[in-house]
Write an enzyme that holds these catalytic residues in place. Structure first.
Site, PDB file in Angstrom:
ATOM      1  N   ASP A 135      -2.947   2.242  -8.285  1.00 51.10           N
ATOM      2  CA  ASP A 135      -3.848   2.941  -7.832  1.00 51.10           C
ATOM      3  C   ASP A 135      -5.367   2.476  -8.624  1.00 51.10           C
ATOM      4  OD1 ASP A 135      -5.635   4.903  -6.591  1.00 51.10           O
ATOM      5  OD2 ASP A 135      -5.138   6.333  -8.108  1.00 51.10           O
ATOM      6  N   GLU A 190      -3.725  -0.063  -3.506  1.00 49.20           N
ATOM      7  CA  GLU A 190      -4.497   0.966  -2.675  1.00 49.20           C
ATOM      8  C   GLU A 190      -5.683   0.028  -2.035  1.00 49.20           C
ATOM      9  OE1 GLU A 190      -4.953   5.375  -2.177  1.00 49.20           O
ATOM     10  OE2 GLU A 190      -6.750   4.648  -3.476  1.00 49.20           O
ATOM     11  N   ASP A 249      -3.692  10.126 -11.031  1.00 46.14           N
ATOM     12  CA  ASP A 249      -3.766   8.877 -10.925  1.00 46.14           C
ATOM     13  C   ASP A 249      -2.346   7.998 -10.931  1.00 46.14           C
ATOM     14  OD1 ASP A 249      -6.568   8.704 -10.599  1.00 46.14           O
ATOM     15  OD2 ASP A 249      -6.438   8.796 -12.840  1.00 46.14           O
TER      16      ASP A 249
END
Length: 165
Positions: free
Chosen positions: A7, A66, A138
């Site tokens: 992430d 991502e 996160d």
């Protein structure tokens, strides 16, 4: 199959490692890389070094990250893109195949709702990876990205075989 989920973030880059054996998923590790340094170059190098250490320690077979979404803060989006670029470079340098997933696809896959909030993602990650206690949101997002890759990786493999056959 060991999968590293990332992430991306300039201050906090979440990471999570899972094992995928068919439809069975298990948690290996998770954490957050926090950038150090006074200027952007130092902070990006810090992230590169930390992701390199994660790869060396957990030896993933594949990775997932991502995709960047554009928000109202252009400068923030640009910084996020730079951190994402460093992560992608680090993964490529390690020779890892990388899947890229939109935030809504990750949430839809893990939670069932494309606009789920962070608490919902955290809850579903804990349900899907028993015994897992993500370090923070996160890290939970990174684990969700890895879960998403475990699900779609098999689909992509089947589609590739069908096209080539």
């Amino acid at each position: 199959m060991r999968i590293l989920g990332i992430d991306p973030g300039l201050r906090n880059l979440g990471w999570g490692v899972i094992e995928s054996h068919g439809s069975k998923l298990s948690h290996v590790a998770n954490g957050v890389c926090q950038s150090d340094g006074d200027d952007l170059g130092e902070r990006l190098l810090s992230l590169h070094n930390q992701v390199t250490e994660v790869i060396a320690q957990f030896v993933p077979d594949q990775a997932a990250i991502e995709q960047t979404f554009v928000n109202k803060d252009g400068a923030g989006t640009l910084k996020l893109g730079q951190a994402r670029g460093v992560a992608l470079l680090t993964l490529a340098k390690a020779g890892l195949p990388v899947g890229e997933y939109a935030p809504n696809r990750v949430k839809k896959t893990v939670v069932g709702v494309g606009h789920a909030d962070k608490k919902q993602v955290m809850h579903m990650v804990k349900l899907q990876l028993p015994g897992c206690n993500p370090e923070n949101a996160d890290a939970a997002d990174a684990l969700a990205i890895a879960i998403c890759h475990a699900f779609y990786r098999g689909t992509a493999d089947r589609v590739l075989r069908e096209v080539r056959a």
